[in-house]
Design an enzyme around this catalytic site. Structure first.
Site, PDB file in Angstrom:
ATOM      1  N   HIS A  26       0.853  -1.179   0.000  1.00 15.79           N
ATOM      2  CA  HIS A  26       0.000   0.000   0.000  1.00 15.79           C
ATOM      3  C   HIS A  26       0.893   1.234   0.000  1.00 15.79           C
ATOM      4  O   HIS A  26       1.531   1.533   0.991  1.00 15.79           O
ATOM      5  CB  HIS A  26      -0.938   0.013   1.198  1.00 15.79           C
ATOM      6  CG  HIS A  26      -1.939   1.087   1.048  1.00 15.79           C
ATOM      7  ND1 HIS A  26      -3.141   0.891   0.413  1.00 15.79           N
ATOM      8  CD2 HIS A  26      -1.873   2.404   1.316  1.00 15.79           C
ATOM      9  CE1 HIS A  26      -3.778   2.024   0.338  1.00 15.79           C
ATOM     10  NE2 HIS A  26      -3.034   2.972   0.875  1.00 15.79           N
ATOM     11  N   GLU A 163      -3.419 -12.469   6.378  1.00 12.96           N
ATOM     12  CA  GLU A 163      -3.131 -11.281   7.202  1.00 12.96           C
ATOM     13  C   GLU A 163      -4.310 -10.857   8.086  1.00 12.96           C
ATOM     14  O   GLU A 163      -4.360  -9.744   8.587  1.00 12.96           O
ATOM     15  CB  GLU A 163      -2.735 -10.097   6.324  1.00 12.96           C
ATOM     16  CG  GLU A 163      -1.324  -9.898   5.869  1.00 12.96           C
ATOM     17  CD  GLU A 163      -0.429 -11.066   5.521  1.00 12.96           C
ATOM     18  OE1 GLU A 163      -0.911 -12.101   4.975  1.00 12.96           O
ATOM     19  OE2 GLU A 163       0.753 -10.973   5.803  1.00 12.96           O
ATOM     20  N   TYR A 165      -7.448 -10.469   7.126  1.00  9.43           N
ATOM     21  CA  TYR A 165      -8.496  -9.721   6.436  1.00  9.43           C
ATOM     22  C   TYR A 165      -9.765 -10.569   6.282  1.00  9.43           C
ATOM     23  O   TYR A 165      -9.838 -11.700   6.753  1.00  9.43           O
ATOM     24  CB  TYR A 165      -7.972  -9.231   5.079  1.00  9.43           C
ATOM     25  CG  TYR A 165      -6.974  -8.090   5.197  1.00  9.43           C
ATOM     26  CD1 TYR A 165      -7.357  -6.870   5.757  1.00  9.43           C
ATOM     27  CD2 TYR A 165      -5.665  -8.227   4.767  1.00  9.43           C
ATOM     28  CE1 TYR A 165      -6.451  -5.822   5.869  1.00  9.43           C
ATOM     29  CE2 TYR A 165      -4.753  -7.179   4.880  1.00  9.43           C
ATOM     30  CZ  TYR A 165      -5.152  -5.981   5.432  1.00  9.43           C
ATOM     31  OH  TYR A 165      -4.255  -4.945   5.546  1.00  9.43           O
ATOM     32  N   ARG A 213      -3.811 -15.573  -1.823  1.00  6.44           N
ATOM     33  CA  ARG A 213      -2.837 -15.403  -0.731  1.00  6.44           C
ATOM     34  C   ARG A 213      -3.398 -16.084   0.507  1.00  6.44           C
ATOM     35  O   ARG A 213      -4.425 -15.678   1.056  1.00  6.44           O
ATOM     36  CB  ARG A 213      -2.576 -13.920  -0.492  1.00  6.44           C
ATOM     37  CG  ARG A 213      -1.483 -13.697   0.516  1.00  6.44           C
ATOM     38  CD  ARG A 213      -0.518 -12.637   0.053  1.00  6.44           C
ATOM     39  NE  ARG A 213       0.540 -12.458   1.031  1.00  6.44           N
ATOM     40  CZ  ARG A 213       0.944 -11.287   1.486  1.00  6.44           C
ATOM     41  NH1 ARG A 213       0.391 -10.183   1.030  1.00  6.44           N
ATOM     42  NH2 ARG A 213       1.900 -11.206   2.364  1.00  6.44           N
ATOM     43  N   HIS A 251      -2.554  -9.031  11.112  1.00  4.29           N
ATOM     44  CA  HIS A 251      -2.047  -7.705  11.495  1.00  4.29           C
ATOM     45  C   HIS A 251      -2.088  -7.491  13.005  1.00  4.29           C
ATOM     46  O   HIS A 251      -1.315  -6.716  13.543  1.00  4.29           O
ATOM     47  CB  HIS A 251      -2.826  -6.598  10.792  1.00  4.29           C
ATOM     48  CG  HIS A 251      -2.415  -6.447   9.353  1.00  4.29           C
ATOM     49  ND1 HIS A 251      -1.105  -6.504   8.946  1.00  4.29           N
ATOM     50  CD2 HIS A 251      -3.145  -6.255   8.234  1.00  4.29           C
ATOM     51  CE1 HIS A 251      -1.045  -6.345   7.638  1.00  4.29           C
ATOM     52  NE2 HIS A 251      -2.270  -6.213   7.180  1.00  4.29           N
ATOM     53  N   ALA A 309       8.588  -7.343  -1.726  1.00  4.14           N
ATOM     54  CA  ALA A 309       7.827  -6.110  -1.896  1.00  4.14           C
ATOM     55  C   ALA A 309       8.737  -4.910  -1.658  1.00  4.14           C
ATOM     56  O   ALA A 309       9.182  -4.245  -2.603  1.00  4.14           O
ATOM     57  CB  ALA A 309       6.624  -6.108  -0.958  1.00  4.14           C
ATOM     58  N   GLN A 338      10.834   2.585   7.938  1.00  4.79           N
ATOM     59  CA  GLN A 338      10.771   4.000   8.303  1.00  4.79           C
ATOM     60  C   GLN A 338      10.078   4.892   7.283  1.00  4.79           C
ATOM     61  O   GLN A 338       9.363   5.811   7.667  1.00  4.79           O
ATOM     62  CB  GLN A 338      12.184   4.525   8.582  1.00  4.79           C
ATOM     63  CG  GLN A 338      12.607   4.291  10.018  1.00  4.79           C
ATOM     64  CD  GLN A 338      14.004   4.818  10.287  1.00  4.79           C
ATOM     65  OE1 GLN A 338      14.946   4.061  10.377  1.00  4.79           O
ATOM     66  NE2 GLN A 338      14.130   6.116  10.400  1.00  4.79           N
TER      67      GLN A 338
END
Ligand code: NAP
Ligand code: SF4
Length: 657
Positions: A26, A163, A165, A213, A251, A309, A338
């Site tokens: 994202h 993840e 979702y 996924r 997450h 990624a 960061q």
């Protein structure tokens, strides 16, 4: 060179030139609405030779968006916007799939939906439990999104099923409390993801790539067992998936899965096991950041493809450089989060600490250059970035350094869990090939005759006025291996205070270099033995007793990275480090540090006091030059000293010469 990584593979009707997928990220680009900029971002990576890219998650409907305003494919005009991207990528010879991401209860908003009305610990919103018609709507919207992706020219879709979702939420009992045909037995709980894949495949035809996924290890209590994961994988394969991508951890999991302290390829063993369960190709992911690591996974038979990624933020040309035998020139992703995830989670456009041009490509286009003689003083991140970029633009660059190449990066790399900084320093070493490096302390006289003079002399530790401070050590001494006692007080709990506490409590080798040790430390078990894969963490006894102190009356560590601060706090907690705010320092004596806490003066009986009280700019050379120079990095602003700002500033300055 990299024979497995660079061999072709066919998915659906598409033959990809290599086994590398750029995983979904994202970035915030799609939400910004400048589709030319989105196209440029993916186009650069297509030019860089990656086999297939997956876009950031696109919402299939408003209730499924990760946050209000999240990008999606809701209408014909969205399709036209996405067409700008796919046309550009195809023009560059690349391939791209669109990720369909339904966030379920992770969607930030009152209208979020899920299997049951069970709130996530990381969201303030209780989801609406869907009824039969509501579930049908979600399936239909996901299928419509896939069809629109096909209309928009994508080569495939990735159905996000991991993840934690939406689809993942239906799979596990701790979210799915239903007793209808969508809940209860595993056959019922997996009905939704399998139905989604079946209907997506039916809608897009046989040739379109459909990636699913799948969550291989949920890392939450009462997650999926391995038996369930394998059952789902086979069902999704039968339903028409072309390839399975690995998802690791929800997450809300309290285990890091992509941070720099996670060992490289830490989860490839799970993908290897998945490979034995299905006939379609499988993709390994998480903490794969060099061609060597990727090649090792493929050569070892652990996966058919690898997904990376963030490494494609650090270097769009990753695959091309690997193919051309220039792997040493690949800018390494140091997994710091960061400029990427920390930005995403604070609503800022993604970039990259080592490559500030990521997602900002047009800002870094070189204009016509008048070749100049450039002097850069200081080979820390700011000076290195400036020197390397200026040389790349064709200037003649001399870099002066009195110590060692790397500056403060050389301190960071000593910290257990920050070994990736080694790769960054090594990379700068390679990239300095076009720069004349003089390992001397530059004087004003040395700098005469240059067209541009850049002062990147960095910082000095901030002086502390506490009586007895001459008995204390600076963090620089400590990280350079000065002897330290068994009981230690650290003054200052910023990023460096945390790093020093981690350094001082480390007993034995760093777990970041040993997957088995790291798994023990974080309680990562095996979903074969325990559903979800969570076991009791085994803390390694700390090498020292440490007090990490600050004057501010707040929880230490609040200023750490948004997505990584919790990891540092949890690691120090496991080592028994006392983290105290609201402390004032009276004096340092031979007996220890006298502090005032809760209004009471007390002696903290420690052997060593370490100062991590921030920095001040080192500007003596800049002052001597009287303004006839550019000042960058910590020498410019020490308060915000960090490599991200330093590299960005150094790179941008070089573009102005
Ligand atoms: P910092 O983040 O500014 O922290 C300095 C600490 O010293 C604070 O805890 C401050 O807390 C204390 N302090 C300030 N003046 C003091 C004084 N006169 N006497 C005693 N204590 C004093 O600086 P840093 O830890 O040196 O880090 C510098 C930069 O490096 C950071 O901004 C960060 O960007 C970067 N860094 C980041 C990480 C990371 O994990 N992301 C790691 C290392 C470094 P009180 O004022 O409350 O006492
Ligand atoms: Fe990797 Fe850090 Fe760049 Fe993110 S900001 S891509 S983690 S180097």
């Amino acid at each position: 060179m990299y024979p497995h990584l660079l061999s072709p593979i066919t998915l659906g009707s598409v033959t990809l030139p290599n086994r590398v997928i750029m995983g979904s990220m994202h970035t915030g680009l799609e939400e910004a609405g400048d589709w030319g900029r989105v196209a440029r971002f993916y186009g650069e990576r297509a030019k860089g030779g990656v086999g297939l890219m997956v876009t950031g998650g696109m919402a299939p409907n408003l209730e499924g968006g990760v946050f209000p305003g999240a990008a999606g494919v809701f209408s014909g005009s969205d399709v036209a916007n996405h067409r700008v991207v796919t046309d550009h990528v195809h023009g560059e010879g690349g391939r791209i799939a669109m990720q369909i991401l339904h966030a379920g209860r992770y969607a930030y908003g009152r209208g979020c939906v899920s299997a049951s009305a069970v709130k996530s610990p990381i969201s303030p919103f209780v989801p609406v439990a869907l009824d039969e018609a509501g579930i049908e709507k979600q399936i239909s919207d996901i299928v419509t999104a896939a069809v629109r992706a096909q209309e928009a020219g994508y080569d495939g879709v990735e159905v996000m099923g991991s993840e934690g979702y939406f689809l993942n939420q239906f799979l596990v009992r701790h979210v799915n409390r239903r007793e209808d045909r969508w809940g209860g037995s595993y056959e019922n709980r997996m009905r939704l993801p399998v139905e989604v894949v079946r209907r997506v495949r039916a809608a897009v035809g046989a040739d379109f790539i459909v990636i699913y996924r799948i969550s291989l290890i949920d890392l939450v209590p009462d997650g999926s067992s391995w038996d369930e994961v394998a059952t789902l994988a086979r069902a999704v394969e039968a339903a028409g998936a072309s390839v399975l991508n690995s998802g690791i951890g929800w997450h809300e999991a309290r285990v890091p899965t992509i941070a720099t302290s996670v060992p490289r390829a830490a989860f490839a063993w799970l993908t290897a096991r998945l490979r034995g369960e299905v006939g379609i190709p499988v993709i390994a992911s998480n903490r794969i950041n060099t061609p060597e690591v990727a090649e090792g996974i493929l050569a070892g038979g652990q996966a058919d493809m690898v997904s990376m990624a963030r490494p494609f933020l650090a270097d769009a040309g990753f695959v091309r450089k690997a193919r051309e035998g220039r792997a040493a020139e690949i800018a390494p992703c140091i997994a710091c989060n960061q400029a990427c995830l920390d930005h995403t989670f604070s609503g800022r456009m993604t970039s990259c600490l080592v490559n500030p041009a990521a997602c900002h490509e047009a800002e870094f286009d070189a204009v016509s250059v008048i070749r100049k003689r450039v002097a850069v003083v200081g080979a820390g991140p700011a000076g290195l970035a400036c020197a390397v970029k200026a040389a790349e633009l064709g200037h003649t660059v001399v870099l002066f350094e009195k110590g060692a190449i790397g500056g403060q990066l050389n301190l960071a790399r000593k910290v257990p869990g920050k070994e990736e900084f080694d790769a960054l320093v090594a990379w700068y070493g390679v990239m300095l090939a076009r720069v004349e490096v003089r390992m001397v302390e530059a004087t004003v006289a040395d700098l005469a005759g240059f067209d541009e003079v850049v002062i990147a002399t960095g910082v000095l530790p901030r002086p502390v006025a506490t009586p007895g401070v001459e008995r204390a050590l600076s963090y620089v001494d400590v990280l350079n291996s000065a002897p330290v006692g068994r009981r230690v007080a650290v003054i200052g709990a910023g990023g460096i205070g945390f790093d020093v506490a981690e350094f001082l409590t480390q007993a034995g080798p760093s777990a970041a270099l040993d997957v088995a040790a790291w798994r023990r430390e974080w309680g990562v078990g095996d979903p074969l033995d325990v559903a979800g894969g969570l076991v009791t963490a085994q803390a390694v006894p700390a090498a020292r007793e440490v007090w990490l102190l600050q004057r501010k009356a707040e929880k230490p560590g609040r200023g750490l990275g948004k997505t990584t601060g919790w990891i540092h706090r949890a690691a120090l907690q496991a080592r028994g480090v006392k983290m105290w705010g609201g402390v004032s320092y009276e004096r340092i004596t031979d007996a220890g540090l006298v502090i005032v806490r809760d209004g009471v003066s007390a002696l903290l009986a420690v052997d060593t006091v370490v100062l991590c009280a921030g920095q001040v700019p080192e500007r003596s050379l800049a002052d001597a030059l009287g303004g006839r120079c550019h000042v960058i990095g910590g020498a410019d602003v020490a308060a915000e000293l960090d490599a991200k700002r330093a590299i960005d500033q150094g790179t941008r300055l070089a573009l102005t010469f």
